[in-house]
Scaffold this motif. Sequence first.
Motif, PDB file in Angstrom:
ATOM      1  N   SER A   1       0.826  -1.216   0.000  1.00  0.00           N
ATOM      2  CA  SER A   1       0.000   0.000   0.000  1.00  0.00           C
ATOM      3  C   SER A   1       0.854   1.257   0.000  1.00  0.00           C
ATOM      4  O   SER A   1       1.855   1.353   0.728  1.00  0.00           O
ATOM      5  CB  SER A   1      -0.917   0.004   1.232  1.00  0.00           C
ATOM      6  N   TYR A   2       0.414   2.216  -0.813  1.00  0.00           N
ATOM      7  CA  TYR A   2       1.079   3.516  -0.916  1.00  0.00           C
ATOM      8  C   TYR A   2       0.273   4.577  -0.158  1.00  0.00           C
ATOM      9  O   TYR A   2      -0.747   4.295   0.474  1.00  0.00           O
ATOM     10  CB  TYR A   2       1.197   3.918  -2.390  1.00  0.00           C
ATOM     11  N   HIS A   3       0.738   5.792  -0.245  1.00  0.00           N
ATOM     12  CA  HIS A   3       0.059   6.951   0.328  1.00  0.00           C
ATOM     13  C   HIS A   3      -1.344   7.058  -0.267  1.00  0.00           C
ATOM     14  O   HIS A   3      -1.522   6.994  -1.480  1.00  0.00           O
ATOM     15  CB  HIS A   3       0.863   8.212  -0.021  1.00  0.00           C
ATOM     16  N   GLY A   4      -2.339   7.202   0.601  1.00  0.00           N
ATOM     17  CA  GLY A   4      -3.708   7.298   0.118  1.00  0.00           C
ATOM     18  C   GLY A   4      -4.371   5.956  -0.101  1.00  0.00           C
ATOM     19  O   GLY A   4      -5.355   5.859  -0.842  1.00  0.00           O
ATOM     20  N   PHE A   5      -3.882   4.916   0.583  1.00  0.00           N
ATOM     21  CA  PHE A   5      -4.418   3.565   0.371  1.00  0.00           C
ATOM     22  C   PHE A   5      -5.892   3.437   0.721  1.00  0.00           C
ATOM     23  O   PHE A   5      -6.565   2.512   0.275  1.00  0.00           O
ATOM     24  CB  PHE A   5      -3.614   2.535   1.171  1.00  0.00           C
ATOM     25  N   ASP A   6      -6.427   4.350   1.529  1.00  0.00           N
ATOM     26  CA  ASP A   6      -7.839   4.279   1.912  1.00  0.00           C
ATOM     27  C   ASP A   6      -8.760   4.917   0.877  1.00  0.00           C
ATOM     28  O   ASP A   6      -9.975   4.925   1.058  1.00  0.00           O
ATOM     29  CB  ASP A   6      -8.046   4.964   3.269  1.00  0.00           C
ATOM     30  N   GLY A   7      -8.200   5.423  -0.209  1.00  0.00           N
ATOM     31  CA  GLY A   7      -9.000   6.027  -1.257  1.00  0.00           C
ATOM     32  C   GLY A   7      -9.429   5.024  -2.311  1.00  0.00           C
ATOM     33  O   GLY A   7      -9.197   3.816  -2.188  1.00  0.00           O
ATOM     34  N   THR A   8     -10.035   5.524  -3.374  1.00  0.00           N
ATOM     35  CA  THR A   8     -10.567   4.644  -4.420  1.00  0.00           C
ATOM     36  C   THR A   8      -9.914   4.864  -5.779  1.00  0.00           C
ATOM     37  O   THR A   8     -10.209   4.130  -6.721  1.00  0.00           O
ATOM     38  CB  THR A   8     -12.084   4.854  -4.563  1.00  0.00           C
ATOM     39  N   THR A   9      -9.034   5.854  -5.897  1.00  0.00           N
ATOM     40  CA  THR A   9      -8.387   6.106  -7.183  1.00  0.00           C
ATOM     41  C   THR A   9      -7.196   5.174  -7.376  1.00  0.00           C
ATOM     42  O   THR A   9      -6.543   4.788  -6.407  1.00  0.00           O
ATOM     43  CB  THR A   9      -7.905   7.561  -7.282  1.00  0.00           C
ATOM     44  N   PRO A  10      -6.882   4.787  -8.618  1.00  0.00           N
ATOM     45  CA  PRO A  10      -5.736   3.903  -8.869  1.00  0.00           C
ATOM     46  C   PRO A  10      -4.421   4.564  -8.467  1.00  0.00           C
ATOM     47  O   PRO A  10      -4.296   5.798  -8.468  1.00  0.00           O
ATOM     48  CB  PRO A  10      -5.799   3.673 -10.385  1.00  0.00           C
ATOM     49  N   VAL A  11      -3.450   3.741  -8.154  1.00  0.00           N
ATOM     50  CA  VAL A  11      -2.120   4.252  -7.803  1.00  0.00           C
ATOM     51  C   VAL A  11      -1.489   4.895  -9.029  1.00  0.00           C
ATOM     52  O   VAL A  11      -1.529   4.350 -10.137  1.00  0.00           O
ATOM     53  CB  VAL A  11      -1.223   3.118  -7.278  1.00  0.00           C
ATOM     54  N   ARG A  12      -0.892   6.072  -8.839  1.00  0.00           N
ATOM     55  CA  ARG A  12      -0.177   6.753  -9.915  1.00  0.00           C
ATOM     56  C   ARG A  12       1.068   7.421  -9.365  1.00  0.00           C
ATOM     57  O   ARG A  12       1.147   7.710  -8.158  1.00  0.00           O
ATOM     58  CB  ARG A  12      -1.070   7.802 -10.584  1.00  0.00           C
ATOM     59  N   LEU A  13       2.031   7.634 -10.219  1.00  0.00           N
ATOM     60  CA  LEU A  13       3.242   8.354  -9.836  1.00  0.00           C
ATOM     61  C   LEU A  13       3.003   9.840 -10.036  1.00  0.00           C
ATOM     62  O   LEU A  13       2.656  10.288 -11.129  1.00  0.00           O
ATOM     63  CB  LEU A  13       4.426   7.901 -10.686  1.00  0.00           C
ATOM     64  N   ARG A  14       3.195  10.612  -8.961  1.00  0.00           N
ATOM     65  CA  ARG A  14       3.032  12.061  -9.027  1.00  0.00           C
ATOM     66  C   ARG A  14       4.402  12.730  -9.064  1.00  0.00           C
ATOM     67  O   ARG A  14       5.079  12.857  -8.043  1.00  0.00           O
ATOM     68  CB  ARG A  14       2.228  12.565  -7.830  1.00  0.00           C
ATOM     69  N   GLY A  15       4.806  13.133 -10.245  1.00  0.00           N
ATOM     70  CA  GLY A  15       6.089  13.800 -10.389  1.00  0.00           C
ATOM     71  C   GLY A  15       6.065  15.248  -9.952  1.00  0.00           C
ATOM     72  O   GLY A  15       7.110  15.906  -9.912  1.00  0.00           O
ATOM     73  N   ASP A  16       4.866  15.764  -9.619  1.00  0.00           N
ATOM     74  CA  ASP A  16       4.727  17.160  -9.208  1.00  0.00           C
ATOM     75  C   ASP A  16       4.917  17.365  -7.714  1.00  0.00           C
ATOM     76  O   ASP A  16       4.859  18.499  -7.232  1.00  0.00           O
ATOM     77  CB  ASP A  16       3.349  17.696  -9.624  1.00  0.00           C
ATOM     78  N   VAL A  17       5.148  16.287  -6.966  1.00  0.00           N
ATOM     79  CA  VAL A  17       5.301  16.397  -5.514  1.00  0.00           C
ATOM     80  C   VAL A  17       6.789  16.275  -5.160  1.00  0.00           C
ATOM     81  O   VAL A  17       7.402  15.235  -5.426  1.00  0.00           O
ATOM     82  CB  VAL A  17       4.489  15.306  -4.789  1.00  0.00           C
ATOM     83  N   PRO A  18       7.384  17.319  -4.569  1.00  0.00           N
ATOM     84  CA  PRO A  18       8.831  17.326  -4.321  1.00  0.00           C
ATOM     85  C   PRO A  18       9.244  16.818  -2.940  1.00  0.00           C
ATOM     86  O   PRO A  18      10.427  16.889  -2.592  1.00  0.00           O
ATOM     87  CB  PRO A  18       9.171  18.806  -4.456  1.00  0.00           C
TER      88      PRO A  18
END
Length: 301
Positions: free
Chosen positions: A246-263
């Motif tokens: 599980s990644y950050h936001g595992f309690d949500g419903t959106t698919p896992v994605r890589l966010r390159g905008d977060v530093p």
Amino acid sequence: MSLFARLRPALCVQRLLLCAAVLLGPALAHAAPEMQRVELPLPSGTVLRAHWLPAATQSGQPSQPAVLALHGCGGLYARGGALSSRYRETADTLHAAGYAVLMPDSFGSRGLRDVCQTRYSDRTVGVNDRVQDARAALVWLAVQPGVDARRIGVLGWSNGGTTVLNLLEQRRTPPQAGEPPLAGAAVFYPGCVPLLKRKAEIEGVPLLMQLGALDDWTPAQPCVDWAATLTARAGTDVTVHVYEGSYHGFDGTTPVRLRGDVPNGTSAQGVHQGGNPQARTHSLAALQAFWSRVLGTGAAP
């Protein structure tokens, strides 16, 4: 009491599935209750706007528990301006269980939508600002009609979870005038590195921490290590769940994605964010069980 659990979502047990179904069912079966918008003046001069959902009580019923819920770095709202689905679902679920809910808008009240893409060092609204928001919100919440000031919990996600933990640290000093006791605190994937470095001590209230094993934004291990320093003290009530896969936001419903905008993650490539259906089921059931234990049962409508 302390409990450290490393959970494999694939081994979801039927009891937890049924608990989550009961938890979510009432919120989905009925129209969403109307939330009120309230304003809380702060000593700094800022007017803190918040969403307020009183418990559905009837005349003559006893006062009900309440939960103060603190949003993450993405703020309270989706891009269209509506309350984000996570927070709407949380409010509906708590309300269906008989609890009142208060959700302050720390960013919108200061002219910001979110701060996820801003480096920690460059943020104009810091965790301490949000702690002061939370303390003022608790004072307001404690005097609302129908709220049992002895049964108030705090809940936070990510930056809001970090705020909750820092709130518990700051509340070890004498409380502010009118600030109520806390019955419990629950957090999803907070940032714990500064707390671990300073070996922070916190107010002695029941604490539930739910973390993602693969989280590369706010890693789980510093929180696990810090929690171990807390549980080393007699009488500490800390429960830690770490969800495998599980990644950050595992309690949500959106698919896992890589966010390159977060530093602010552990990799220069960005951070992963998204839900894990099994971890979501486990964590929401664990959260409901925690509220039942520390707040008791509200008078559900």
